[in-house]
Design an enzyme around this catalytic site. Structure first.
Site, PDB file in Angstrom:
ATOM      1  N   GLU A  62       0.840 -18.371   2.284  1.00  0.00           N
ATOM      2  CA  GLU A  62       1.553 -17.899   1.099  1.00  0.00           C
ATOM      3  C   GLU A  62       2.959 -18.477   0.992  1.00  0.00           C
ATOM      4  O   GLU A  62       3.418 -18.818  -0.099  1.00  0.00           O
ATOM      5  CB  GLU A  62       1.630 -16.368   1.100  1.00  0.00           C
ATOM      6  CG  GLU A  62       2.394 -15.832  -0.108  1.00  0.00           C
ATOM      7  CD  GLU A  62       2.484 -14.332  -0.169  1.00  0.00           C
ATOM      8  OE1 GLU A  62       2.934 -13.822  -1.206  1.00  0.00           O
ATOM      9  OE2 GLU A  62       2.109 -13.657   0.811  1.00  0.00           O
ATOM     10  N   ASP A  78      -1.948 -14.716   4.665  1.00  0.00           N
ATOM     11  CA  ASP A  78      -0.849 -13.898   4.157  1.00  0.00           C
ATOM     12  C   ASP A  78      -0.134 -13.305   5.366  1.00  0.00           C
ATOM     13  O   ASP A  78      -0.668 -12.415   6.036  1.00  0.00           O
ATOM     14  CB  ASP A  78      -1.362 -12.787   3.247  1.00  0.00           C
ATOM     15  CG  ASP A  78      -0.241 -12.147   2.430  1.00  0.00           C
ATOM     16  OD1 ASP A  78       0.914 -12.230   2.877  1.00  0.00           O
ATOM     17  OD2 ASP A  78      -0.528 -11.577   1.366  1.00  0.00           O
ATOM     18  N   ILE A  80       2.561 -11.398   5.675  1.00  0.00           N
ATOM     19  CA  ILE A  80       2.796  -9.957   5.486  1.00  0.00           C
ATOM     20  C   ILE A  80       2.267  -9.598   4.107  1.00  0.00           C
ATOM     21  O   ILE A  80       2.891  -9.915   3.084  1.00  0.00           O
ATOM     22  CB  ILE A  80       4.285  -9.565   5.576  1.00  0.00           C
ATOM     23  CG1 ILE A  80       4.901  -9.956   6.919  1.00  0.00           C
ATOM     24  CG2 ILE A  80       4.431  -8.047   5.371  1.00  0.00           C
ATOM     25  CD1 ILE A  80       6.374  -9.589   7.059  1.00  0.00           C
ATOM     26  N   ASP A  81       1.117  -8.975   4.066  1.00  0.00           N
ATOM     27  CA  ASP A  81       0.621  -8.450   2.802  1.00  0.00           C
ATOM     28  C   ASP A  81       1.199  -7.048   2.645  1.00  0.00           C
ATOM     29  O   ASP A  81       0.987  -6.188   3.498  1.00  0.00           O
ATOM     30  CB  ASP A  81      -0.906  -8.411   2.786  1.00  0.00           C
ATOM     31  CG  ASP A  81      -1.448  -8.096   1.406  1.00  0.00           C
ATOM     32  OD1 ASP A  81      -0.711  -8.295   0.415  1.00  0.00           O
ATOM     33  OD2 ASP A  81      -2.602  -7.652   1.311  1.00  0.00           O
ATOM     34  N   THR A  83       4.733  -6.904   1.397  1.00  0.00           N
ATOM     35  CA  THR A  83       6.127  -7.158   1.781  1.00  0.00           C
ATOM     36  C   THR A  83       7.062  -6.079   1.254  1.00  0.00           C
ATOM     37  O   THR A  83       7.998  -5.657   1.952  1.00  0.00           O
ATOM     38  CB  THR A  83       6.583  -8.542   1.285  1.00  0.00           C
ATOM     39  OG1 THR A  83       5.782  -9.551   1.905  1.00  0.00           O
ATOM     40  CG2 THR A  83       8.044  -8.795   1.629  1.00  0.00           C
ATOM     41  N   ASP A 209      -4.329 -13.107  -0.623  1.00  0.00           N
ATOM     42  CA  ASP A 209      -4.368 -11.652  -0.787  1.00  0.00           C
ATOM     43  C   ASP A 209      -5.760 -11.082  -0.540  1.00  0.00           C
ATOM     44  O   ASP A 209      -5.898  -9.926  -0.130  1.00  0.00           O
ATOM     45  CB  ASP A 209      -3.945 -11.252  -2.203  1.00  0.00           C
ATOM     46  CG  ASP A 209      -2.526 -11.660  -2.539  1.00  0.00           C
ATOM     47  OD1 ASP A 209      -1.631 -11.397  -1.720  1.00  0.00           O
ATOM     48  OD2 ASP A 209      -2.306 -12.230  -3.620  1.00  0.00           O
TER      49      ASP A 209
END
Length: 258
Positions: A62, A78, A80-81, A83, A209
């Site tokens: 990402e 990802d 940190i999905d 954030t 995502d």
């Protein structure tokens, strides 16, 4: 192959916890889309680890990928999905890695280190959370259904995207048990696989995502399509995931997106 993901995600989770319980710098990608130094740090940690585990696959992160379209095969990351949740210390955050080949989800790992929940799935082998096999819910009607959704970052800039959010909620909310908005699509999809949610839908998500969450849902017995009911592609703008039993009704009632 999926067993390679678990230790990589565990190690990356230590970095996420360091940031979650510590201090970090934050900036905006645009009006509503946050990025922290830990998004970048975790992605930089993951890239060589994943390349070592999957030497023949291209990796799309990402924070580093600058393209607008995506191929049918690759590893989608990802770091940190969720954030915004991370910034506000809400524990619905995860590290997501999904492996796709020829347009199909084949492996996925999503790890929430704050709650210590490790979701792993491989095509043909099932989906698991901390070693327990996952199964979608048994709800058969929208009236029984607890749905999850999300609000796209484009809500500030795209009247069409905002319109879809508002119209779909207007259409669905009177018909279902309730709606939830937790703010991390990969984990929302895992909760569909777990049977906590009966369905999930959102607009304007990116492959990182959903790449891992899709294989979770499918391996737990669920179904994933576009909002029109067609096969989901990495470049599609809308996604619906469900336990399968309510899928047709969900597609019929969610409304339209142009």
């Amino acid at each position: 192959m999926i067993m390679q993901l678990e230790p990589i995600l565990k190690e990356a989770g230590e970095l996420l916890k360091e940031g979650f319980y510590g201090a970090f710098k934050t900036q905006y990608k645009d009006k509503a889309d946050l990025v922290t130094e830990y998004d970048v740090l975790i992605e930089k940690f993951l890239m060589p680890k994943l390349k070592g585990a999957y030497p023949n696959d291209e990796i799309f992160g990402e924070e580093s990928y600058k393209g607008n379209t995506f191929p049918k095969s690759g590893i989608f990351v990802d770091p940190i999905d969720g954030t915004t949740n991370f910034v506000h210390r809400l524990p619905h955050v995860g590290i997501s890695v999904g492996v796709w080949r020829d347009g199909k989800a084949v492996e996925g790992g999503v790890y929430n280190p704050i709650l210590d929940e490790m979701y792993l799935a491989q095509k043909g082998s099932g989906a698991f959370c901390n070693g327990t096999r996952l199964h979608v819910s048994q709800s058969t009607t929208l009236q029984e259904a607890l749905l999850a959704t999300g609000f796209p970052y484009t809500k500030n800039s795209s009247p069409m995207d905002l319109g879809f959010v508002l119209n779909s909620m207007t259409n669905l909310l009177p018909l279902v048990r309730d709606l939830r908005r937790y703010g991390a699509a990969s984990l929302d999809l895992c909760l569909v696989a777990k049977g906590t949610f009966d369905g999930f839908y959102e607009i304007n998500l990116k492959p990182w995502d959903v790449a891992a969450g899709i294989v979770m849902v499918e391996e737990a017995g669920g179904k994933v399509t576009t909002h029109e009911g067609g096969a989901y592609d990495m470049n599609d703008r809308t996604i619906i995931a469900s336990n399968g039993a309510i899928h047709e009704a969900l597609v019929n009632e969610i409304g339209f997106y142009e």
